[in-house]
Design a protein around this motif. Structure first.
Motif, PDB file in Angstrom:
ATOM      1  N   UNK A 145     -17.821   5.729  68.900  1.00  0.00           N
ATOM      2  CA  UNK A 145     -17.878   6.641  67.765  1.00  0.00           C
ATOM      3  C   UNK A 145     -19.286   7.182  67.547  1.00  0.00           C
ATOM      4  N   UNK A 146     -20.288   6.319  67.713  1.00  0.00           N
ATOM      5  CA  UNK A 146     -21.672   6.774  67.562  1.00  0.00           C
ATOM      6  C   UNK A 146     -22.026   7.809  68.620  1.00  0.00           C
ATOM      7  N   UNK A 147     -21.630   7.537  69.879  1.00  0.00           N
ATOM      8  CA  UNK A 147     -21.902   8.478  70.957  1.00  0.00           C
ATOM      9  C   UNK A 147     -21.202   9.812  70.724  1.00  0.00           C
ATOM     10  N   UNK A 148     -19.967   9.753  70.199  1.00  0.00           N
ATOM     11  CA  UNK A 148     -19.223  10.983  69.935  1.00  0.00           C
ATOM     12  C   UNK A 148     -19.967  11.858  68.942  1.00  0.00           C
ATOM     13  N   UNK A 149     -20.472  11.251  67.869  1.00  0.00           N
ATOM     14  CA  UNK A 149     -21.200  12.017  66.854  1.00  0.00           C
ATOM     15  C   UNK A 149     -22.496  12.586  67.426  1.00  0.00           C
ATOM     16  N   UNK A 150     -23.225  11.762  68.202  1.00  0.00           N
ATOM     17  CA  UNK A 150     -24.492  12.220  68.781  1.00  0.00           C
ATOM     18  C   UNK A 150     -24.271  13.393  69.730  1.00  0.00           C
ATOM     19  N   UNK A 201     -13.224  18.584  63.767  1.00  0.00           N
ATOM     20  CA  UNK A 201     -12.909  18.095  65.109  1.00  0.00           C
ATOM     21  C   UNK A 201     -13.334  16.642  65.285  1.00  0.00           C
ATOM     22  N   UNK A 202     -14.540  16.312  64.800  1.00  0.00           N
ATOM     23  CA  UNK A 202     -15.038  14.936  64.932  1.00  0.00           C
ATOM     24  C   UNK A 202     -14.159  13.971  64.140  1.00  0.00           C
ATOM     25  N   UNK A 255     -10.294   9.403  63.983  1.00  0.00           N
ATOM     26  CA  UNK A 255      -9.283   8.706  63.189  1.00  0.00           C
ATOM     27  C   UNK A 255      -7.843   8.897  63.633  1.00  0.00           C
ATOM     28  N   UNK A 256      -7.572   9.742  64.624  1.00  0.00           N
ATOM     29  CA  UNK A 256      -6.200   9.824  65.151  1.00  0.00           C
ATOM     30  C   UNK A 256      -6.017   8.692  66.152  1.00  0.00           C
ATOM     31  N   UNK A 307      -3.549   7.668  68.339  1.00  0.00           N
ATOM     32  CA  UNK A 307      -2.918   7.835  69.651  1.00  0.00           C
ATOM     33  C   UNK A 307      -2.936   9.309  70.014  1.00  0.00           C
ATOM     34  N   UNK A 308      -3.545   9.622  71.159  1.00  0.00           N
ATOM     35  CA  UNK A 308      -3.669  11.020  71.582  1.00  0.00           C
ATOM     36  C   UNK A 308      -2.304  11.664  71.814  1.00  0.00           C
ATOM     37  N   UNK A 309      -1.288  10.835  72.082  1.00  0.00           N
ATOM     38  CA  UNK A 309       0.057  11.365  72.286  1.00  0.00           C
ATOM     39  C   UNK A 309       0.554  12.092  71.041  1.00  0.00           C
ATOM     40  N   UNK A 310       0.166  11.592  69.849  1.00  0.00           N
ATOM     41  CA  UNK A 310       0.590  12.235  68.605  1.00  0.00           C
ATOM     42  C   UNK A 310      -0.001  13.643  68.483  1.00  0.00           C
TER      43      UNK A 310
END
Length: 412
Positions: free
Chosen positions: A124-129, A337-338, A343-344, A346-349
């Protein structure tokens, strides 16, 4: 006779002497190029970069869910459905470009209106950065053509991903070993589990067409890319679309096929989860995860352009361009988007709901509906009949898939 839809854009220094829509379509010229009178400040984006931009708009996280879809439709069932969706996506782009020719509104567009706990290993930290340091600056770029370089990089990342999926098929034995398996799968050691199925349908098959529609969605980026194409014409843009969709189809099919032949019915809804279980310290797998991360992230700025343009047109169409407004809208879209990425569960949803609603509308429903509304052709013409079939297909498949997905959620 000069048509009323000729365009003069002083800010970008171009002039268009537009002919009657029927004549322009017969010559397959863009409204920007009627009578070959076209002057613009920049030379435009090359055909190759336009293809890369289109492929970047097409290929994103959807590639991670296609092996799961193949596991629940079978190899031949998957191949047939993927081909149908690809052809319909290409045809709907053809209708969009035809509407640009007939209405002349296609390029009335201004590009500026638009197992460790270290922090550096925390997802999660890497995603935000990365979103702050890479996605946000790229999304701020004033022209979509600038993303041709990052789109070409994203394309090679996707090719590398497909090659690794092919190679690693022989690194994981079948039947799958029981070690680590209880985390994600219910494993049996039956050799029958290692036989590919040509056709297979279950309650999870309902995710098939929505996931494929999600995977081929590039329609929101068609007009911005078209407007900045070097020597833009309907035929040239259609060729770029055919090339992008064909290459995307090939990469999708190869990665889905070999992902399925690695895990068979036990493939996860997000393909890389399986490799995390069975090859947790494999350097090549870790590298491909990083590549697919950047490939998906580099898709986000491309989607920002039409999203931001739509917001600008709805709420600020009467205001002059402002970098502050431009930056704030881009920031707001990035935050949304972040939050979804964090917080989703399962990507399938995401594939199911967005694919059966938004993607179905953008690929099937809206192009067909708008063409029926705007075209002056006879209703029994081939194009209008095709648009009608596209419209009905989108309404039926989208609503049916969404209803079944919601029904599955309720039962679970």
């Amino acid at each position: 006779m000069q048509a009323p839809w000729g365009i003069v854009d002083a800010e970008r220094s171009w002039y268009v002497s537009a002919e009657e829509p029927e004549e322009a379509e017969a010559e397959e010229l863009s409204p920007l190029l009627s009578n070959e009178l076209y002057r613009q400040e920049s030379p435009g984006v090359s055909f190759g970069f336009s293809v890369f931009n289109l492929m970047n708009a097409i290929m994103g996280s959807g590639i991670l869910g296609l092996a799961y879809v193949m596991a629940h439709t079978g190899i031949l069932g998957f191949s047939f459905l993927l081909l149908i969706v690809a052809l319909l996506a290409s045809y709907s782009v053809h209708l969009l470009l035809s509407m640009c020719i007939q209405t002349g509104d296609g390029c009335r567009y201004h590009p500026n209106s638009e197992y460790w706990r270290s922090w550096y290993l925390d997802g999660q930290t890497l995603l935000i950065i990365i979103c702050v340091g890479i996605v946000f600056p790229l999304a701020l770029l004033p022209k979509i053509g600038f993303l041709g370089y990052t789109s070409s990089l994203s394309f090679f990342f996707m090719v590398f991903f497909a090659l690794v999926i092919v190679i690693k098929k022989w690194s994981i034995p079948c039947p799958l070993p029981l070690i680590y398996a209880e985390q994600y799968f219910q494993i049996s050691n039956a050799t029958d589990d290692c036989k590919p199925k040509l056709f297979h349908f279950s309650k999870e098959s309902v995710y098939a067409i929505p996931t494929m529609a999600f995977s081929f969605l590039c329609h929101t980026s068609i007009l911005p890319i078209y407007c900045e194409l070097q020597s833009p014409s309907k035929k040239r843009m259609q060729n770029a679309t055919h090339t992008a969709i064909a290459l995307s189809f090939l990469i999708y099919f190869i990665s889905a096929l070999f992902g399925y032949l690695t895990f068979y019915d036990k493939v996860a809804s997000e393909l890389l989860q399986g490799y995390s279980i069975y090859l947790p310290r494999d350097v090549v797998i870790l590298t491909v995860k990083l590549c697919i991360l950047f490939a998906v992230l580099l898709t986000v700025p491309l989607i920002h352009f039409p999203a931001r343009k739509a917001l600008m047109m709805m709420f600020f169409s009467n205001f002059p361009f402002s970098w502050i407004r431009h930056s704030l809208i881009t920031l707001a879209l990035n935050i949304i988007i972040v939050l979804l990425a964090l917080y989703v569960p399962d990507i399938r949803n995401i594939f199911g709901v967005v694919g059966s609603s938004t993607s179905a509308c953008l690929i099937f429903v809206f192009p067909g509906l708008f063409y029926l509304k705007l075209s002056r052709e006879d209703f029994l013409s081939w194009k209008k009949l095709g648009a009608f079939v596209l419209l009905i297909f989108g309404i039926l498949v989208g609503n049916f898939s969404l209803a079944l997905i919601i029904f599955n959620w309720i039962n679970k």
